[in-house]
Structure formats: C-alpha cells, structure tokens
Enzyme design. Structure first.
Site, short mmCIF file in Angstrom:
data_model
loop_
_atom_site.label_atom_id
_atom_site.label_comp_id
_atom_site.label_asym_id
_atom_site.label_seq_id
_atom_site.Cartn_x
_atom_site.Cartn_y
_atom_site.Cartn_z
N HIS A 153 13.46 4.17 18.57
CA HIS A 153 12.49 3.16 18.13
C HIS A 153 11.99 3.49 16.73
CE1 HIS A 153 12.27 3.27 22.62
NE2 HIS A 153 12.43 1.97 22.42
N ASP A 173 16.02 8.78 23.10
CA ASP A 173 16.23 7.51 23.78
C ASP A 173 17.36 6.67 23.18
OD1 ASP A 173 14.53 7.34 21.61
OD2 ASP A 173 12.85 6.47 22.72
N ASP A 221 14.35 9.11 16.88
CA ASP A 221 13.99 8.34 18.08
C ASP A 221 14.60 6.94 17.92
OD1 ASP A 221 11.56 8.38 20.38
OD2 ASP A 221 12.07 6.38 19.61
N HIS A 228 4.46 6.18 17.09
CA HIS A 228 3.98 4.79 16.99
C HIS A 228 2.48 4.70 16.69
CE1 HIS A 228 7.81 3.25 18.24
NE2 HIS A 228 7.75 3.78 19.45
#
Ligand code: ZN
Length: 287
Positions: free
Chosen positions: A153, A231, A151, A115
């Site tokens: 996200h 995740d 991931d 991120h």
C-alpha cells in the site's frame, strides 16, 4: 542481527481485524525456534514528546492520547493505543540506533505506521514510526535519509511527513489502484512513487524494485529507513500482487548490496505466512 520487540504490542485487538496480535506473536515464535540467524533481542527505546512533535500536529497528538471515538472503520480507538504506537516508534528508533552503530536491525512491532499522516490516524496506523525516525536523523543527526517503502500500500502518511523536507526522500513501490488510493504520481520535489498494477508478474515486479533501488542509490543517502510490509505476497488477503516468499529474501539481499547503512520496521503483511516472509527478509539482509 538485532530484532527489536516488546510483548506488550500483543495486548490490543479487535475481533476479526486483520492487523491482529498473531502477526507478531507467531513471528516471535518462528524467530525463537530457528537457528539460521543469530538474533540479539533488544527493546524499544523511550520516545520523547519532542520526537513525536517533529512530524505530528500537537492537536492530533492530544486526540491520540485520549481518543473519544474510532479514527475510522479500520483504525479503532483501542485502550492505550497512544502507548502502543509510541512503543512502535521506539522500536524503530532502536533499530536506527543499531544501524548507525553498524548492525543489521529490524523492529518487529505493531501497530504499523506508514498511513498515519501528520494529523490523522488511518489504515491501522497511528504514529509514523519510520517517518519520525527519518526526520530525527535528518534534523538532529544531519543525515541524508531515504525512506524505502515496499509495503503493497502507498505510504501516504510517511509522504505527508517528508514532503519537500530537506535531506529526506521517499521511495514507495505499491499496488495501484489499491488502498489508500494515493501514490499514482510523484509528490513535491522528494517523494517518488512507483505504482504497480494488480497481478503484476513477479519478474516485472522484481525489475521495478531493482530500478527503484538504483534511483534511491543515485540520490546518495547516508542512511536508509525501510518500511517493510509483506502484503505484496501472493496470498495476502488485502492486495492482489504475486510475490513469493523467496522474493523478500532476494529484495533484502539487493538492499544490503547497496552498501548504505539501513534499518527496517514492520508495516503490513496479513497472511498466515507472515513469519516466513519476515524470516526470508531477515535472511536476505543478514551479513
Ligand atoms: Zn500494507
């Protein structure tokens, strides 16, 4: 199998924060106790400022060295965070070096990186470990590099570093809607996003992952950098997908089947089963 780790990554934390030292500490214990995989332990390589400047703005790097305040509610200004984040970059770089020498390699480190944008820390991330390593291989080693980010996200930071860059492509599979809200469509000419609705059945999720790997292979990379986040696991507290432990082993096998050199680096994964998820991934990619 090379696993790159440095215990100093356990030396920062904030009470109640999901990105906590036990993620790596428990995984280290799990990997040291098992005897299925033959692990060679390695350390992160030193990282020069020039590498960081390949992907991050100079004024942002100056701020990261001496943060005056938290970057956002999720991303504290921990003491020494610049050194921690730089060591995580060094772990990913060591994994890349091992991959280019024909080894399987995983960087087990924190903080995560996908991120972190070119000029902003966010979402527990400070430096774009995988993005920087991909830039290095493309710019300095003349490789054609695909980043594969599973991931849950969207890897908005990696995307910001790689956008429209020659010989680099980004393939991200992620829950949408979810944090950070980006990644609903493709970006530029080289960032390919595969949003997945919350609670997508496992077999559909697997089918999508297979088609992403087909697209990635069709792009003809010399090297694949993997943002390995765990995740999308069914019991992860930060997302709503349904993958099981064995799906990460399956994914590792599928990736290895592509026959392209690759290395992977830990991003997210916040459930107490993270050590088992990582073990499944390593078992899948082991040759
Ligand atoms: Zn994540």
């Amino acid at each position: 199998m090379y696993v790159i780790a440095d215990k100093r990554c356990l030396d920062y934390n904030a009470p109640g924060h999901p990105e906590r030292p036990s993620r790596v500490e428990d995984t280290l214990k799990r990997l040291r106790l098992q005897d299925e995989l033959e692990i060679e332990w390695e350390s992160p390589v030193p990282v020069a400022d020039e590498l960081l400047e390949l992907g991050h703005a100079a004024d942002y790097l100056a701020r990261l060295r001496n943060p005056a305040r938290d970057f956002d509610g999720d991303t504290p200004a921990y003491a020494g965070i610049f050194d921690h984040a730089r060591r995580a970059v060094g772990g990913t770089m060591k994994a890349q070096e091992a991959a280019l020498q024909g080894h399987r390699a995983f960087s087990l480190s924190r903080p995560p990186g996908h991120h972190a944008t070119s000029d902003r820390a966010m979402g527990f991330c400070y430096l774009s470990s995988v993005g920087l390593s991909a830039l290095h291989a493309a710019v300095n080693l003349d490789k054609r590099v695909a980043v594969f980010d599973f991931d849950v996200h969207h890897g908005n930071g990696t995307e910001s570093l790689l956008l429209d860059r020659r010989d680099l492509a980004f393939f991200s599979v992620h829950q949408h809607p979810c944090y950070p809200g980006t990644g609903a469509t493709d970006s530029g000419n080289n960032c390919f996003n595969y949003p997945v609705p919350p609670r997508t059945p496992r077999n559909e999720y697997r089918k999508l992952l297979e088609s992403v790997l087909r697209d990635l292979k069709r792009w003809k990379p010399d090297l694949i950098a993997v943002s390995a986040g765990f995740d999308a696991y069914v019991h992860d507290p930060l997302a709503q997908e349904l993958l099981e432990v064995e799906d990460f082993r399956w994914l590792g096998e599928k990736l290895a089947d592509l026959g392209v050199p690759f290395y992977s680096s830990l991003e997210g994964g916040y459930s107490s089963r993270l050590p088992d998820l990582i073990m499944a991934w390593l078992t899948g990619i082991d040759d």
